[in-house]
Enzyme design. Structure first.
Site, PDB file in Angstrom:
ATOM      1  CG  HIS A 121      -2.209   0.863   0.884  1.00 19.30           C
ATOM      2  ND1 HIS A 121      -2.888   0.828  -0.313  1.00 19.30           N
ATOM      3  CD2 HIS A 121      -2.892   1.778   1.652  1.00 19.30           C
ATOM      4  CE1 HIS A 121      -3.909   1.657  -0.280  1.00 19.30           C
ATOM      5  NE2 HIS A 121      -3.932   2.255   0.898  1.00 19.30           N
ATOM      6  CG  HIS A 230      -2.580   3.965   5.262  1.00 17.34           C
ATOM      7  ND1 HIS A 230      -3.651   3.406   5.939  1.00 17.34           N
ATOM      8  CD2 HIS A 230      -3.026   4.182   3.991  1.00 17.34           C
ATOM      9  CE1 HIS A 230      -4.686   3.318   5.115  1.00 17.34           C
ATOM     10  NE2 HIS A 230      -4.337   3.769   3.928  1.00 17.34           N
ATOM     11  CB  SER A 281      -2.055   7.711  10.043  1.00 21.35           C
ATOM     12  OG  SER A 281      -1.086   8.661   9.637  1.00 21.35           O
ATOM     13  CD  GLU A 465      -6.807   0.897   2.058  1.00 22.61           C
ATOM     14  OE1 GLU A 465      -6.289   1.546   2.996  1.00 22.61           O
ATOM     15  OE2 GLU A 465      -7.096   1.403   0.953  1.00 22.61           O
ATOM     16  CE1 TYR A 505      -9.218   2.815   4.309  1.00 24.65           C
ATOM     17  CE2 TYR A 505      -9.675   3.233   1.994  1.00 24.65           C
ATOM     18  CZ  TYR A 505      -8.882   3.407   3.111  1.00 24.65           C
ATOM     19  OH  TYR A 505      -7.740   4.162   3.019  1.00 24.65           O
TER      20      TYR A 505
END
Length: 711
Positions: A121, A230, A281, A465, A505
């Site tokens: 990703h 991520h 994140s 995701e 997602y």
């Protein structure tokens, strides 16, 4: 007489010889590892991840690789294959084409059922590789060159792994990694039941899981790490192809075990694979307003009503340092777990796989009612982007209401039916992608669901995701299904995200009600997770009971329908008085270790030749007279290759090459070379090479040391 004695001797040693040739493999498994380059076009191609039309590739920060691992109990038994791609995700069309070529070469040894391909990703790779329209819109459509690079590299990595299958032991370890990820939608996470949240210390998964592979001589041959974060350490202003934090962590680990080898050239292969990263994140300083420096609004991720001003940064001073820190954190933890791994993997190698039409899944709820999944649709908050890469206009995360103007724009494309609106409620639909089939399907509807087993270790390959809590529910779901049917209590389940296809997602039902970015991008409606849980539970039970899984419906092949609006390279030319490879800005005579060399060459469009498995640059050290040794290439962290078009009309361009000299760099004489291919007006292509003058690197602590040694 001599003949009789010879025969007796041979008969005497026959039991020993038979014993030698019939001793079973003393190792638990056969394991093969392989790596290959998948780097796409380094010029003029929109990058995939941030959906930013202005983010086009103009060079290379880190090359991208495919890392393949093959597992078998014996050379004649069934196998499983796990592949980790330094790509935004694993496109289904890529996997199916790879499988087709493998079948032509190996028969039914490798199929779509026993191969799982998972993307790391990174948001810094070339786009245009999906067969579904929505994902290629910002990349000006399908890009055959990038698609081909993914196919070729994935295929080659599997072939490389096949060719070095060897007896090996597998060990597992896990541990907690802190200061490397945060939840970017904490308000949505808080909507999950308090009782469920109380089982976990953090609102993101901090566990890293590592598999270690050791051959018969006791030497390590490879490693896979799973950790949820991520690939957005490099932000949407970056225009160099990069594998981001996970790719760099792989390079660091491989450098540790392949000393002296260039990236992608060593025998030890280390994959930092992706997991349930949906709301996770790497920008650990969190979101702050660009104008005031204050925290953003927690619910909408806006600053004075504008989402563009709300951006998450950190932990470094810029995106390069942040990437370095998050990568190094993962590398160091994985190395610690690798070195201390003692849990030996034992047991069968197995797999289960089914294609599922996610628009037609009927799911019974706890209250006895039955619900159905929806045709794909994207919500308003999808256009708001995330704090890792905000959207534009007046869209906001957490929006449960629509806007008359944007509804009008939407309806010009396709007005959603009342059934779609009801099915996706409370999501306000911005793009009714599931009811559009022109010029071809916009998003997938039939996706892979897959489980791989290596002894008591189980990989759950999911096509999207999963958020933190969605992933936790899925791991528990598969674990309980397996152990209830006789699997050992120490069975370990991991999520391998963005695998085999990308269906956006997967948020929990509770998170879906908040309609932040992850929920707005949960394309099959509020019961998407429940549908996946149901399917994977069935696969797990089928595996535990030794029953086959149904193949399911075949995904469409849309490759012959693809549209591309990106023009090809017309021609290249060198300015008057120069030639391709001419030095525009040369090196200085002397540099101190720790400083940066920046040089410029007359160049040509990198799309003329991707230089797959090769490089656009080298940093070379002069040794033993005139023997030049390559120490760095464009896949190394220490180098950057930037391509700049100086005149579109005249076909002029330049290559800027940077080398950040490590502080411990060996003093000596160096040079930088640039490699490229030019295209003439009639279409012929010609390779070229340029090089700087020789320059000296001196010790940063004693800049005169090298000069003294030379005297």
């Amino acid at each position: 007489m001599a003949t009789t004695i010879s025969v007796l001797i041979r008969l005497h040693y026959l039991p020993v010889l038979l014993l030698i040739f019939t001793i079973p493999n003393s190792k638990s498994y056969y394991v093969g590892v392989g790596i290959a380059d998948i780097t796409g076009p380094a010029a003029e191609v929109n990058m995939m991840g941030y959906a930013n039309p202005g983010q086009t590739s103009h060079g290379i920060h880190l090359r991208q690789f495919s890392r393949a691992f093959i597992f078998a109990e014996s050379l004649s038994s069934k196998r499983t294959v796990f592949v980790s791609l330094d790509a935004c995700w694993s496109p289904g069309a890529v996997k199916r084409l790879v499988v087709q070529i493998l079948k032509n070469k190996f028969g039914d040894l490798y199929t779509e059922r026993n191969i799982a391909v998972s993307g790391t990703h990174t948001h810094g790779g070339s786009g245009g590789f999906s067969q579904y329209l929505l994902f290629d819109l910002t990349a000006l459509g399908f890009n055959q060159q990038n698609f081909g690079a993914l196919v070729d590299g994935t295929l080659q990595s599997i072939i490389n792994a096949h060719e070095n299958l060897q007896p090996a032991d597998i060990f597992m370890n896990s541990g907690e990694l802190l200061d490397s990820n945060i939840n970017r939608s904490p308000t949505a996470y808080l909507n999950n039941p308090a009782e469920e949240r109380s089982k976990y210390k953090y609102d993101v998964d901090k566990e890293m899981v590592v598999l270690k592979f050791v051959n018969q001589t006791g030497h390590g041959i490879g490693m896979i790490s799973w950790f949820a974060v991520h690939g957005t350490s490099m932000n949407n202003t970056n225009k160099m192809l990069t594998s981001d934090n996970k790719g760099y962590a792989s390079l660091l680990f491989e450098q540790q075990f392949n000393p002296g080898a260039l990236p992608g050239k060593g025998t030890f292969v280390a994959a930092f694979a992706q997991s349930n990263l949906g709301d996770v994140s790497p920008n650990t300083k969190g979101p702050h307003c660009l104008d005031t420096g204050l925290p953003c609004d927690a619910i909408t991720s806006t600053c004075n009503g504008k989402n563009e001003l709300c951006v998450a940064f950190g932990p470094g001073k810029d995106m390069f340092e942040s990437t370095q820190i998050i990568a190094n954190n993962q590398y160091q933890k994985a190395l610690e777990l690798y070195n201390s791994a003692q849990i030996k993997i034992t047991g069968p190698v197995d797999f289960r796989h089914s294609y599922i039409n996610m628009t037609q899944q009927v799911v019974p709820l706890a209250n006895g009612t039955k619900v159905q999944t929806c045709k794909p649709a994207m919500g308003y908050s999808f256009a708001a982007g995330t704090t890792d890469g905000p959207g534009a206009f007046d869209f906001k995360q957490g929006s449960n209401s629509s806007n008359p103007f944007w509804n009008l724009v939407r309806d010009l494309i396709k007005e959603p039916t009342e059934n779609q609106k009801r099915c996706h409620f409370p999501k306000p639909i911005l793009l009714d992608t599931g009811e559009i089939s022109l010029p071809y399907l916009w998003q997938p509807q039939i996706v892979d669901n897959q489980i791989l087993r290596i002894g008591q270790f189980v990989i759950i390959a999911v096509p999207g995701e999963f958020t933190t809590m969605s992933g936790r529910r899925m791991r528990d779901n598969v674990y309980l299904a397996l152990t209830s049917q006789g699997f050992p209590a120490d069975t370990k389940t991991v999520i391998a995200g963005l695998a085999n296809e990308y269906a956006d997602y997967i948020a929990t039902y509770e998170e879906y009600q908040q309609q932040r970015y992850e929920a707005a991008s949960t394309i099959f409606g509020p019961h998407t997770l429940e549908a996946y849980l149901q399917t994977f539970r069935s696969l797990a039970i089928q595996m535990a009971q030794g029953q086959p899984s149904p193949p399911g419906p075949t995904p469409p092949n849309q490759l012959d329908k693809q549209i591309s609006l990106l023009p090809g390279v017309i021609f290249d030319s060198a300015p008057s008085g120069t030639q391709f490879g001419s030095v525009v800005k040369d090196a200085e005579s002397t540099y101190t270790a720790g400083s940066t060399v920046t040089v410029t060459f007359v160049s040509a469009n990198p799309r003329n030749d991707l230089r797959t498995g090769d490089t656009f640059l080298t940093v070379e050290h002069k040794e033993n007279g005139d023997n030049w040794v390559v120490l760095y290439a464009d896949a190394n962290w220490e180098t950057r290759f930037k391509w700049v078009q100086t005149s579109l009309i005249l076909g002029h361009s330049q290559a800027e090459i940077m080398w950040e000299i490590p502080k411990d760099q060996i003093p000596g004489v160096y040079r930088i070379r640039h490699f490229g291919t030019s295209k003439s007006i009639i279409g012929s292509k010609t390779p070229f090479v340029g090089q700087t003058k020789e320059f000296t690197v001196v010790n940063s602590n004693n800049p005169y040391l090298y000069q003294i040694i030379q005297m």
